[in-house]
Each structure stands twice: as structure tokens, then as C-alpha cells.
Design a protein around this motif. Structure first.
Motif, PDB file in Angstrom:
ATOM      1  N   VAL A  32       0.836  -1.205   0.000  1.00  0.00           N
ATOM      2  CA  VAL A  32       0.000   0.000   0.000  1.00  0.00           C
ATOM      3  C   VAL A  32       0.874   1.259   0.000  1.00  0.00           C
ATOM      4  O   VAL A  32       0.527   2.281  -0.577  1.00  0.00           O
ATOM      5  CB  VAL A  32      -0.970  -0.025   1.212  1.00  0.00           C
ATOM      6  CG1 VAL A  32      -1.684   1.297   1.369  1.00  0.00           C
ATOM      7  CG2 VAL A  32      -1.981  -1.158   1.033  1.00  0.00           C
ATOM      8  N   SER A  33       2.062   1.143   0.626  1.00  0.00           N
ATOM      9  CA  SER A  33       2.979   2.301   0.672  1.00  0.00           C
ATOM     10  C   SER A  33       3.798   2.430  -0.607  1.00  0.00           C
ATOM     11  O   SER A  33       4.712   3.241  -0.684  1.00  0.00           O
ATOM     12  CB  SER A  33       3.950   2.177   1.846  1.00  0.00           C
ATOM     13  OG  SER A  33       3.257   1.889   3.024  1.00  0.00           O
ATOM     14  N   GLY A  34       3.532   1.557  -1.573  1.00  0.00           N
ATOM     15  CA  GLY A  34       4.194   1.717  -2.865  1.00  0.00           C
ATOM     16  C   GLY A  34       5.368   0.786  -3.125  1.00  0.00           C
ATOM     17  O   GLY A  34       6.085   0.954  -4.111  1.00  0.00           O
ATOM     18  N   ALA A  35       5.596  -0.214  -2.251  1.00  0.00           N
ATOM     19  CA  ALA A  35       6.701  -1.153  -2.517  1.00  0.00           C
ATOM     20  C   ALA A  35       6.359  -2.005  -3.733  1.00  0.00           C
ATOM     21  O   ALA A  35       5.190  -2.276  -4.003  1.00  0.00           O
ATOM     22  CB  ALA A  35       6.925  -2.050  -1.300  1.00  0.00           C
ATOM     23  N   ASP A  36       7.377  -2.420  -4.483  1.00  0.00           N
ATOM     24  CA  ASP A  36       7.181  -3.258  -5.664  1.00  0.00           C
ATOM     25  C   ASP A  36       7.032  -4.708  -5.211  1.00  0.00           C
ATOM     26  O   ASP A  36       7.969  -5.274  -4.649  1.00  0.00           O
ATOM     27  CB  ASP A  36       8.404  -3.107  -6.579  1.00  0.00           C
ATOM     28  CG  ASP A  36       8.275  -3.948  -7.847  1.00  0.00           C
ATOM     29  OD1 ASP A  36       7.392  -4.828  -7.899  1.00  0.00           O
ATOM     30  OD2 ASP A  36       9.072  -3.727  -8.777  1.00  0.00           O
ATOM     31  N   ARG A  62      -6.803  -5.448  -0.424  1.00  0.00           N
ATOM     32  CA  ARG A  62      -8.048  -5.145  -1.116  1.00  0.00           C
ATOM     33  C   ARG A  62      -8.924  -4.191  -0.290  1.00  0.00           C
ATOM     34  O   ARG A  62      -9.576  -3.313  -0.830  1.00  0.00           O
ATOM     35  CB  ARG A  62      -8.792  -6.455  -1.372  1.00  0.00           C
ATOM     36  CG  ARG A  62      -9.744  -6.345  -2.516  1.00  0.00           C
ATOM     37  CD  ARG A  62     -10.156  -7.633  -3.126  1.00  0.00           C
ATOM     38  NE  ARG A  62      -9.566  -7.708  -4.448  1.00  0.00           N
ATOM     39  CZ  ARG A  62      -9.498  -8.822  -5.150  1.00  0.00           C
ATOM     40  NH1 ARG A  62      -9.958  -9.928  -4.665  1.00  0.00           N
ATOM     41  NH2 ARG A  62      -8.975  -8.811  -6.355  1.00  0.00           N
ATOM     42  N   LYS A  63      -8.916  -4.415   1.036  1.00  0.00           N
ATOM     43  CA  LYS A  63      -9.706  -3.543   1.924  1.00  0.00           C
ATOM     44  C   LYS A  63      -9.270  -2.096   1.748  1.00  0.00           C
ATOM     45  O   LYS A  63     -10.067  -1.182   1.748  1.00  0.00           O
ATOM     46  CB  LYS A  63      -9.494  -3.947   3.388  1.00  0.00           C
ATOM     47  CG  LYS A  63     -10.508  -4.948   3.881  1.00  0.00           C
ATOM     48  CD  LYS A  63     -10.365  -5.158   5.378  1.00  0.00           C
ATOM     49  CE  LYS A  63     -11.195  -6.327   5.864  1.00  0.00           C
ATOM     50  NZ  LYS A  63     -10.699  -6.884   7.112  1.00  0.00           N
ATOM     51  N   VAL A  64      -7.948  -1.892   1.618  1.00  0.00           N
ATOM     52  CA  VAL A  64      -7.423  -0.521   1.547  1.00  0.00           C
ATOM     53  C   VAL A  64      -7.526   0.034   0.129  1.00  0.00           C
ATOM     54  O   VAL A  64      -7.920   1.181  -0.074  1.00  0.00           O
ATOM     55  CB  VAL A  64      -5.941  -0.505   2.001  1.00  0.00           C
ATOM     56  CG1 VAL A  64      -5.402   0.913   2.003  1.00  0.00           C
ATOM     57  CG2 VAL A  64      -5.810  -1.129   3.376  1.00  0.00           C
ATOM     58  N   LEU A  65      -7.165  -0.801  -0.849  1.00  0.00           N
ATOM     59  CA  LEU A  65      -7.025  -0.289  -2.211  1.00  0.00           C
ATOM     60  C   LEU A  65      -8.190  -0.623  -3.131  1.00  0.00           C
ATOM     61  O   LEU A  65      -8.171  -0.264  -4.301  1.00  0.00           O
ATOM     62  CB  LEU A  65      -5.750  -0.868  -2.839  1.00  0.00           C
ATOM     63  CG  LEU A  65      -4.428  -0.428  -2.227  1.00  0.00           C
ATOM     64  CD1 LEU A  65      -3.293  -1.155  -2.919  1.00  0.00           C
ATOM     65  CD2 LEU A  65      -4.236   1.075  -2.362  1.00  0.00           C
ATOM     66  N   GLY A  66      -9.174  -1.399  -2.632  1.00  0.00           N
ATOM     67  CA  GLY A  66     -10.241  -1.838  -3.525  1.00  0.00           C
ATOM     68  C   GLY A  66      -9.690  -2.884  -4.487  1.00  0.00           C
ATOM     69  O   GLY A  66      -8.736  -3.578  -4.171  1.00  0.00           O
ATOM     70  N   ASP A  67     -10.241  -2.953  -5.698  1.00  0.00           N
ATOM     71  CA  ASP A  67      -9.898  -4.075  -6.572  1.00  0.00           C
ATOM     72  C   ASP A  67      -8.502  -3.988  -7.179  1.00  0.00           C
ATOM     73  O   ASP A  67      -7.997  -4.963  -7.720  1.00  0.00           O
ATOM     74  CB  ASP A  67     -10.946  -4.241  -7.679  1.00  0.00           C
ATOM     75  CG  ASP A  67     -12.224  -4.841  -7.107  1.00  0.00           C
ATOM     76  OD1 ASP A  67     -12.113  -5.455  -6.026  1.00  0.00           O
ATOM     77  OD2 ASP A  67     -13.295  -4.678  -7.705  1.00  0.00           O
ATOM     78  N   GLY A  68      -7.889  -2.828  -7.108  1.00  0.00           N
ATOM     79  CA  GLY A  68      -6.525  -2.703  -7.639  1.00  0.00           C
ATOM     80  C   GLY A  68      -5.533  -3.578  -6.902  1.00  0.00           C
ATOM     81  O   GLY A  68      -4.413  -3.799  -7.357  1.00  0.00           O
TER      82      GLY A  68
END
Length: 421
Positions: A32-36, A62-68
């Protein structure tokens, strides 16, 4: 966490404190913080744990970012066991290591058979005194490799009855290694051994280490010397390295696991790794934790933690003395029936034992009293081959028309195969 790489971290997670969840949340937090996700290496004790972890990470992200989030967790491509990840890296770097990338991998059974072939070729199976079996030979070899100890030490510490064979075993192991190399085969121990040896080359170590920003290891108390040397070579300064485990749960010593790895981890870095303890237990009652803490307290060396819970007290554990094994089986069967009368269904009751074969007398007692049960791990006593053989013989004597029983019994006679039977 941002994208500054985190310093080394040791999480001491007591039993039932949500260890798997902690690791899954950490991975999800990184994503979520952008790690690869392709630059995260996640090593677990079993393949099942690795796939379970990937699923949890996906749920949390998924909870945080939705379907992405699906895209992120699908790309968690470097999640697996030490042996699985090792196999993959060795194929990738085969050319640098002088390995043929088309190598095949022998499991424990195959490796024992290979050891047996070499044993016969060297004439050790015909010795006057009984030479160690193929399984024992493989176990000794495996311990030498994983504990990074010379054969004399391993024999003295773990296989004292084989000490007289030290010279022959050395010869056997040399021939075994040669046979594997000729056939382009690696066994499970080689997956770690070759990986660890590769990491002693600074260029290869830097190359493999640079592939990963974050390295996480679960069940660190169950790692051995080889695994810890691989880890420290991957991230010598500990940057991005997180290990999770519980020193108090180091009881199996599977493949020469050593509790020293987790005890010595903080001091392997300068400044030392940060240690976080998770001591709230979500699984047990306070009466059971009090007993567990009292046992753990007796450890000579440990990270200080006392498990606690906010679950109500519950009844205290009981220590019951019985006369012998038969008495023990009777006691348990009677207790099961009493509990059932008191409203606990059979399904709500469980019996734990240390090794599969310890349950034999209890299984017979339960069967005798017609109490249905399901056994997890190992075969039911009445299903193991030698018991089935004996029962088939008794059935055949009782009923000579029982063809299945007769067929099984006849094949026990030397020189009689399926066709004659």
C-alpha cells in the motif's frame, strides 16, 4: 515505512498471538505504501503457509485499495519455502555457479534410494556388523550439511551408535555427492547448500541481494545454520530484513534447526536489530497460559515475554497420573464419554499426542467401545500395512473363501508374487 528501507526487525510472537496476521499486514502495508511486490521475498516454513500468506495479503490490501489490490498480490511471486526459493534462484544463476540449469530435484525418498545404490556399490550392505540403513545414512548426511558440522561431531552428538563407521560414511558421502553430480541431480539439502555456497561469492551475493528490497521470514525458530547464513549474506546490514518467530516454540529441530538463530539475531547487526514482542494470546484461557508461562520460565535463555489474555479464566489444566498405557487409554475414553453426557459433542473433543504411533492403544480402546473418531496425521493403527497383513491372516484362517485376505497373505510368502497368488 515510506520507501526508506527499514532497519532489521525481529518479531517475537508468542503462541496464538496472531503471528501470521502480523507478517501479512506488514507485507500489505509495504504494498500500500508503494513497494514493488516483485521485490519482496517472503519465506515460510511450508508451501501451504506461503499460499495462505499470499491470500491474506490480498484480502488486507483489497480492503485498503479496492480491486486494484489483486494485481499487487498476484505479483507476490517470491513467496515460498527456503528450498523452493533456493531451487528457483539456482536455476536463474546456474551459469554463474557452473550448474546445468536442467538439473532435477530428488525428494527424500529418491535421495535415500540413491544413497542405497551407492551403499551397495561400495559393498557396505554386506558388512559383517550391520551398516546403518539408507535412511540413517541420509539423515546423518543431511545433519552434517544443515548444521554445518563435521561428520565426527554429528555422530558423537546425534548418532553415537554409528561412531565406528565414520571412515566408511565419509567414503559413502563422497561417492553419493559424486553420483549426484554425474546425474545432474540435487537433493533437498543441496538446494540450501548450493545457495549458501553461491552467497560466499561477493558478486553473486550482491546480485541476488539487490533483487529484493524486503526480505521476510516466518517461523525463524525452525531455521538451521545454513538458512541463517543465506539470510545474513542476502542482507548483511539487515536492511529490509524482518524475521518472525518464537524462541519458546523451538522444539522440533527439524533438519538440524537451531534456536541459536533467533536468540543471536539482534546482535548480528550493528546497531542491533529492533525486537518487538507480541504477547497477547487470542487462543487460550488465562489458566492455560499461566501453566504455559511457568514452563517457558524454566528456559535457560530466552526473550522475556509473558503471554496474557483477556479471555475469562476457564478451568485449570489437570495433571493426571495413570498406571500404564492401557490405563491411560481407558481414562481418556471414559472422560470422552463423561464430557458427551455433559453436553460436549464428540466433535468438540480432541486428543493430542507427540507422534502418530502413540495413539495405537487409544485407537483400539475407542474402537472397542464403539466411539467414532477421526485421526489426523499418520495412518490409523488398523490401516498400517503390517497390522493389515496380520488381520488378513486371521481373516483367511477364519474364512478361507475371503479372496482379498488370501491374496494378501500369499504374497507374504517368499517367492510368491501377485501372479502365483
Amino acid at each position: 515505512v515510506g520507501m526508506t528501507v527499514a532497519p532489521p526487525l525481529l518479531v517475537i510472537a508468542g503462541a496464538g498471538s496472531g503471528k501470521t496476521n502480523t507478517l501479512a499486514h506488514r507485507v500489505a502495508h509495504l504494498l500500500v505504501s508503494g513497494a514493488d511486490p516483485r521485490r519482496i521475498l517472503l519465506m515460510t516454513f511450508s508451501r501451504r503457509a506461503a499460499s495462505e500468506m499470499a491470500k491474506r495479503v490480498e484480502r488486507i490490501a483489497r480492503k485498503v485499495l479496492g480491486d486494484g489490490a489483486g494485481v499487487l498480490s498476484d505479483a507476490l511471486s517470491w513467496a515460498g519455502t527456503f528450498h523452493g526459493i533456493g531451487a528457483r534462484l539456482l536455476r536463474d544463476c546456474a551459469d554463474q555457479l557452473g550448474l546445468d540449469p536442467a538439473f532435477t530435484i530428488h525428494d527424500r525418498e529418491d535421495a535415500a534410494d540413491q544413497m542405497n545404490l551407492v551403499r551397495h556399490e561400495l559393498g557396505f550392505s554386506k558388512t559383517e556388523a550391520r551398516f546403518p540403513t539408507k535412511g540413517t545414512c541420509l539423515a546423518i548426511y543431511s545433519r552434517c550439511v544443515n548444521a554445518e558440522l563435521p561428520i565426527e561431531k554429528v555422530l558423537g552428538q546425534s548418532y553415537p551408535w554409528c561412531v565406528a563407521w565414520a571412515a566408511e560414511l565419509k567414503q559413502l558421502f563422497a561417492a553419493y555427492v559424486e553420483a549426484k553430480q554425474q546425474q545432474n541431480v540435487l537433493d533437498y539439502d543441496d538446494l540450501l547448500l548450493y545457495w549458501a555456497q553461491a552467497m560466499t561469492d561477493p558478486d553473486i551475493a550482491a546480485d541476488i541481494g539487490a533483487r529484493f528490497d524486503h526480505v521476510m521470514v516466518d517461523e525463524y525458530q525452525d531455521t538451521n545454520r545454513l538458512q541463517s547464513s543465506i539470510l545474513l549474506a542476502l542482507k548483511p546490514d539487515g536492511s529490509g530484513l524482518t524475521v518472525v518467530g518464537d524462541d519458546a516454540q523451538s522444539i522440533y529441530s527439524f533438519r538440524a534447526a537451531t534456536v541459536r538463530n533467533i536468540l543471536d539475531f539482534p546482535a548480528a547487526f550493528s546497531p542491533p536489530a529492533e525486537v518487538i514482542t507480541l504477547d497477547q494470546n487470542y487462543r487460550s484461557t488465562s489458566a492455560i497460559l499461566a501453566a504455559a508461562n511457568a514452563v517457558i520460565d524454566l528456559a535457560a535463555e530466552r526473550f522475556t515475554k509473558n503471554l496474557w489474555t483477556d479471555r475469562a479464566a476457564g478451568s485449570p489444566p489437570q495433571l493426571v497420573h495413570v498406571r500404564d498405557e492401557a490405563d491411560q487409554a481407558r481414562f481418556i475414553a471414559e472422560r470422552v464419554l463423561e464430557n458427551r453426557e455433559g453436553g460436549s459433542t464428540l466433535k468438540q473433543q480432541a486428543v493430542l499426542f507427540r507422534a502418530s504411533h502413540h495413539s495405537g492403544p487409544l485407537e483400539i480402546e475407542l474402537t472397542r467401545r464403539n466411539i467414532p473418531f477421526v485421526k489426523f496425521g499418520g495412518l490409523k493403527f488398523l490401516d498400517s500395512a503390517h497390522i493389515k497383513d496380520l488381520l488378513a491372516l486371521l481373516r483367511f484362517i477364519e474364512n478361507p473363501r475371503d479372496r482379498v485376505a488370501g491374496f494378501r497373505v500369499l504374497q507374504l510368502i517368499p517367492g510368491v508374487g501377485p501372479t502365483s497368488a
